[in-house]
Design a protein around this motif. Sequence first.
Motif, PDB file in Angstrom:
ATOM      1  N   ARG A   1     -48.003   9.497 -37.771  1.00  0.00           N
ATOM      2  CA  ARG A   1     -47.329   9.642 -39.060  1.00  0.00           C
ATOM      3  C   ARG A   1     -46.659   8.323 -39.466  1.00  0.00           C
ATOM      4  O   ARG A   1     -46.201   7.568 -38.621  1.00  0.00           O
ATOM      5  N   VAL A   2     -46.594   8.116 -40.775  1.00  0.00           N
ATOM      6  CA  VAL A   2     -45.971   6.927 -41.353  1.00  0.00           C
ATOM      7  C   VAL A   2     -44.981   7.407 -42.398  1.00  0.00           C
ATOM      8  O   VAL A   2     -45.221   8.407 -43.076  1.00  0.00           O
ATOM      9  N   ILE A   3     -43.872   6.689 -42.529  1.00  0.00           N
ATOM     10  CA  ILE A   3     -42.887   7.009 -43.572  1.00  0.00           C
ATOM     11  C   ILE A   3     -42.918   5.922 -44.633  1.00  0.00           C
ATOM     12  O   ILE A   3     -43.045   4.741 -44.314  1.00  0.00           O
ATOM     13  N   GLY A   4     -42.814   6.344 -45.892  1.00  0.00           N
ATOM     14  CA  GLY A   4     -42.723   5.428 -47.017  1.00  0.00           C
ATOM     15  C   GLY A   4     -41.341   5.516 -47.625  1.00  0.00           C
ATOM     16  O   GLY A   4     -40.780   6.613 -47.730  1.00  0.00           O
ATOM     17  N   LEU A   5     -40.776   4.365 -48.015  1.00  0.00           N
ATOM     18  CA  LEU A   5     -39.426   4.313 -48.576  1.00  0.00           C
ATOM     19  C   LEU A   5     -39.428   3.621 -49.928  1.00  0.00           C
ATOM     20  O   LEU A   5     -40.044   2.566 -50.092  1.00  0.00           O
ATOM     21  N   ASP A   6     -38.705   4.218 -50.874  1.00  0.00           N
ATOM     22  CA  ASP A   6     -38.439   3.595 -52.171  1.00  0.00           C
ATOM     23  C   ASP A   6     -36.933   3.378 -52.232  1.00  0.00           C
ATOM     24  O   ASP A   6     -36.180   4.281 -52.584  1.00  0.00           O
ATOM     25  N   LEU A   7     -36.495   2.183 -51.844  1.00  0.00           N
ATOM     26  CA  LEU A   7     -35.073   1.865 -51.711  1.00  0.00           C
ATOM     27  C   LEU A   7     -34.479   1.426 -53.041  1.00  0.00           C
ATOM     28  O   LEU A   7     -34.956   0.466 -53.648  1.00  0.00           O
ATOM     29  N   GLY A   8     -33.467   2.147 -53.478  1.00  0.00           N
ATOM     30  CA  GLY A   8     -32.749   1.791 -54.691  1.00  0.00           C
ATOM     31  C   GLY A   8     -31.313   1.422 -54.352  1.00  0.00           C
ATOM     32  O   GLY A   8     -30.961   1.277 -53.180  1.00  0.00           O
ATOM     33  N   SER A   9     -30.464   1.302 -55.365  1.00  0.00           N
ATOM     34  CA  SER A   9     -29.075   0.904 -55.126  1.00  0.00           C
ATOM     35  C   SER A   9     -28.180   2.081 -54.749  1.00  0.00           C
ATOM     36  O   SER A   9     -27.113   1.889 -54.168  1.00  0.00           O
ATOM     37  N   VAL A  10     -28.600   3.327 -55.053  1.00  0.00           N
ATOM     38  CA  VAL A  10     -27.810   4.515 -54.686  1.00  0.00           C
ATOM     39  C   VAL A  10     -28.666   5.625 -54.070  1.00  0.00           C
ATOM     40  O   VAL A  10     -28.135   6.623 -53.602  1.00  0.00           O
ATOM     41  N   THR A  11     -29.984   5.454 -54.095  1.00  0.00           N
ATOM     42  CA  THR A  11     -30.874   6.451 -53.504  1.00  0.00           C
ATOM     43  C   THR A  11     -32.012   5.760 -52.764  1.00  0.00           C
ATOM     44  O   THR A  11     -32.345   4.602 -53.045  1.00  0.00           O
ATOM     45  N   CYS A  12     -32.599   6.508 -51.850  1.00  0.00           N
ATOM     46  CA  CYS A  12     -33.791   6.037 -51.159  1.00  0.00           C
ATOM     47  C   CYS A  12     -34.747   7.213 -51.074  1.00  0.00           C
ATOM     48  O   CYS A  12     -34.463   8.201 -50.387  1.00  0.00           O
TER      49      CYS A  12
END
Length: 141
Positions: free
Chosen positions: A3-14
Motif C-alpha cells: 500500500r502507498v499513501i498520497g498526501l495533499d498538504l495545505g496550510s490547515v489541512t492535509c
Amino acid sequence: MARVIGLDLGSVTCGVAISDATGTVARTLKTIRFPQDDYDLCFDQVLSLLEEYEIKKVVLGLPKHMNGDIGERAQISIQFAEELEKEGYEVTLWDERLTTVSATRILLEGDVSRKKRKKVIDQLAAVEILQGFLDRENGGF
C-alpha cells in the motif's frame, strides 16, 4: 506492491488517500486538520497513519506554480518530504498542479453540495495525486 499513501498538504489541512493492496487504485482515507502552518502536528498525525497502515511509501503533492517554478508552498512540501525520509519512509514528490481544480470539477459534476465539497476536496485531491503516481508505476502513462 505494498500500500502507498498520497498526501495533499495545505496550510490547515492535509488530504490523505491510500492505495489498495495491489497498488492499482487510490481511495480517500481522511482529512487531517491542524492549526494554520502547524506542520509538526500534521507530521505527527501522518506518522501515526503510516504506522497504523504499515506504509513504507508516500506520494506527496508538490504545488508548483503554473510556470513550473517552486514557491513557498512547494518548499514546505519539500521540507515535509525530507522529514519523512529521515523517519525511514520513501517519498516521491508529485506535481500536483490542477489536482484541486480537477477534484472540484468531479464534485461539481456529481452535484455534491458546497458544504460536503469542503469536507472532501483535500481527500479527493490526494486521490488524484496518488492515482497519477500509481498509473505511472503500473505503466498507465
